[in-house]
Design an enzyme around this catalytic site. Structure first.
Site, mmCIF file in Angstrom:
data_model
loop_
_atom_site.group_PDB
_atom_site.id
_atom_site.type_symbol
_atom_site.label_atom_id
_atom_site.label_comp_id
_atom_site.label_asym_id
_atom_site.label_seq_id
_atom_site.Cartn_x
_atom_site.Cartn_y
_atom_site.Cartn_z
ATOM 1 N NE ARG A 59 -0.500 2.032 3.582
ATOM 2 C CZ ARG A 59 0.578 2.656 3.740
ATOM 3 N NH1 ARG A 59 1.812 2.173 3.907
ATOM 4 N NH2 ARG A 59 0.478 3.741 3.687
ATOM 5 N N GLY A 60 0.158 2.538 -0.141
ATOM 6 C CA GLY A 60 1.052 3.459 -0.169
ATOM 7 C C GLY A 60 1.173 3.926 -1.782
ATOM 8 C CB ALA A 61 0.399 6.888 -3.696
ATOM 9 N NE ARG A 102 -6.078 0.624 -2.328
ATOM 10 C CZ ARG A 102 -5.425 1.422 -1.315
ATOM 11 N NH1 ARG A 102 -4.352 1.146 -1.069
ATOM 12 N NH2 ARG A 102 -6.075 2.126 -0.419
ATOM 13 C CD GLN A 207 -3.937 2.997 6.138
ATOM 14 O OE1 GLN A 207 -4.634 3.246 7.162
ATOM 15 N NE2 GLN A 207 -4.497 2.500 5.198
ATOM 16 C CG ASP A 248 -3.214 8.225 -2.354
ATOM 17 O OD1 ASP A 248 -3.141 8.787 -0.967
ATOM 18 O OD2 ASP A 248 -2.700 6.926 -2.289
ATOM 19 C CG ASN A 258 -2.737 11.933 1.735
ATOM 20 O OD1 ASN A 258 -2.246 10.896 1.226
ATOM 21 N ND2 ASN A 258 -2.609 12.195 2.941
ATOM 22 C CE LYS A 259 -5.663 6.035 3.442
ATOM 23 N NZ LYS A 259 -6.581 5.124 2.716
HETATM 24 O O1 MRU Z 1 -4.619 3.367 1.479
HETATM 25 P P1 MRU Z 1 -3.333 3.445 1.591
HETATM 26 O O2 MRU Z 1 -2.482 3.032 2.924
HETATM 27 O O3 MRU Z 1 -2.602 2.989 0.544
HETATM 28 O O4 MRU Z 1 -3.117 5.135 1.546
HETATM 29 C C1 MRU Z 1 -1.772 5.691 1.609
HETATM 30 C C2 MRU Z 1 -1.880 7.257 1.740
HETATM 31 O O5 MRU Z 1 -3.024 7.783 1.514
HETATM 32 C C3 MRU Z 1 -0.382 7.846 1.691
HETATM 33 O O6 MRU Z 1 -0.835 9.127 2.340
HETATM 34 C C4 MRU Z 1 -0.225 8.468 0.134
HETATM 35 O O7 MRU Z 1 -0.219 7.133 -0.489
HETATM 36 C C5 MRU Z 1 1.123 8.829 0.334
HETATM 37 S S1 MRU Z 1 2.258 7.616 0.606
HETATM 38 C C6 MRU Z 1 3.905 8.440 0.413
#
Ligand code: MRU
Length: 366
Positions: A59-61, A102, A207, A248, A258-259
């Site tokens: 996970r994480g962009a 995703r 997270q 993201d 973003n999240k």
């Molecule tokens: O759903 P996730 O855990 O993939 O979401 C992650 C986020 O929203 C992060 O803030 C974003 O991807 C930036 S990571 C460098």
């Protein structure tokens, strides 16, 4: 492969290369097991990569972007095709599957296009295979390098003694290594600044509590956890000097996806004059997209209705579960990238960035 948390050397999180290809398999960390267990998983084909992304083991962009590159690399590696056209068909099938995993983070599309945009340049399967494998490594390595530059660039915005609030996990774990928002904090600490972090737990998947707290604790960077609903109060009480989050997807207008919860934090920060920074590599920018084109991922209701596998709401109740939100440009003080820090008006500064990166080939997707 299991390692207990206690066996991890201090500072390991900042040095992690979170994804790599070893002996024909993609090796990465199962993020759903952290912080209790540090478990590496070995993925054999692109199907398994897609499943790991859907289940948030990956996970994480930026990490999702690197994983997409390695998903295609596995397809090329395993292909028995004797003709380039047949291998391209297999890669197209894998690319289609990856794109469905995703929808919000644009890094995935960026990585897929970066590879798929060039596959027709090859006449021999061996050359095509070597290209895909090298390109996956290159996407991963560039991501780490970008994060290190983002860290150094952004560290200049932090002062000795600052208390910094961050949301979700934009650390080494969310990227190929080092991290974006946490990379900035990490770099400031490496420069000798005493930084304290306030991390939001980030419901529903935690997270912040599971991953951000884990990364910072492993490096002995002081961190206090808060529930998401404490943000307004904590900012109002002047316990936060700066906010730094990852992203993201960032539009040319400066809108930041973003999240979920990021928008609320930006409102509180703006109301109390606290700078709100976004740290992200160029692979997170969507210079051609519009607000309407951003698909906000909606995940299973169970993630909200249950906590640690236990139902917390009455059986008859449903839930909303948007995984991301959009922060408008007027709430964003600056955007930290590997090309420098960008300030409003974003229509102007991001357009300049888009032009300079497309003429230098930095955003080249084939
Ligand atoms: O759903 P996730 O855990 O993939 O979401 C992650 C986020 O929203 C992060 O803030 C974003 O991807 C930036 S990571 C460098």
């Amino acid at each position: 492969m299991k390692t207990s948390l206690r066996d991890l050397p201090l500072g390991v999180a900042g040095l992690l290369k979170t994804i790599e290809m070893k002996r024909g398999k993609v090796v990465t960390i199962d993020q759903t097991k952290l912080p209790h267990r540090y478990v590496k998983i070995r993925l054999e084909d692109c199907d398994e990569v897609c499943q790991a992304i859907r289940e948030m083991r990956i996970r994480g962009a930026p990490l999702i972007g690197s994983a997409a590159g390695y998903g295609l690399a596995l397809t090329a590696h395993r292909s028995k095709s004797k003709a380039v056209t047949a291998m391209i068909k297999e890669l197209e099938h894998s690319a289609g599957m990856l794109m469905k995993t995703r929808p919000t983070a644009v890094n995935l599309r960026w990585a897929v296009q970066k590879i798929m945009g060039r596959v027709r340049l090859f006449n021999h399967v061996e050359d095509l295979r070597a290209f895909v494998l090298n390109e996956a490594d290159r996407i991963r390595d560039e991501d780490i390098r970008s994060n290190i530059v983002i860290g150094k660039t952004g560290a200049a915005l932090l002062k000795d003694g600052d208390s910094v609030l961050t949301h979700c996990n934009a650390g080494a774990l969310a990227t190929s290594g080092y991290g974006t928002a946490l990379g900035v904090i990490r770099a400031a600490v490496e420069e000798g600044k005493r930084i304290k972090v306030i991390a939001t737990e980030t419901r529903p998947l935690l997270q912040g509590a599971r991953l951000t707290a884990y990364e910072l604790a492993s490096e002995r960077i002081p961190v206090k956890l808060i529930t998401d609903s404490m943000v307004g109060h904590v900012i109002q009480q002047k316990l936060v000097d700066k906010v730094i989050v990852g992203a993201d997807r960032i539009l040319r207008t400066g809108h930041v996806a973003n999240k979920i919860g990021t928008y609320t934090i930006s409102l509180a920060a703006k109301a109390h004059g606290v700078p709100f920074y976004v740290a992200a590599p160029l692979s997170t920018f969507d210079f051609t997209g519009s607000l309407e084109s951003i698909v906000i991922e909606h995940r299973k209701e169970e993630e909200v209705l249950c906590l640690a596998g236990k139902r917390i709401a009455p059986r008859s109740v449903g839930a909303l579960n948007p995984a991301f939100d959009i922060t408008p440009p007027e709430n964003v003080t600056a955007i930290i990238t590997e090309e420098g820090v960008l300030f409003p008006p974003y229509e102007v500064t991001l357009s300049k960035l888009a032009e300079s990166t497309s003429s230098s080939g930095r955003m080249d997707t084939g």
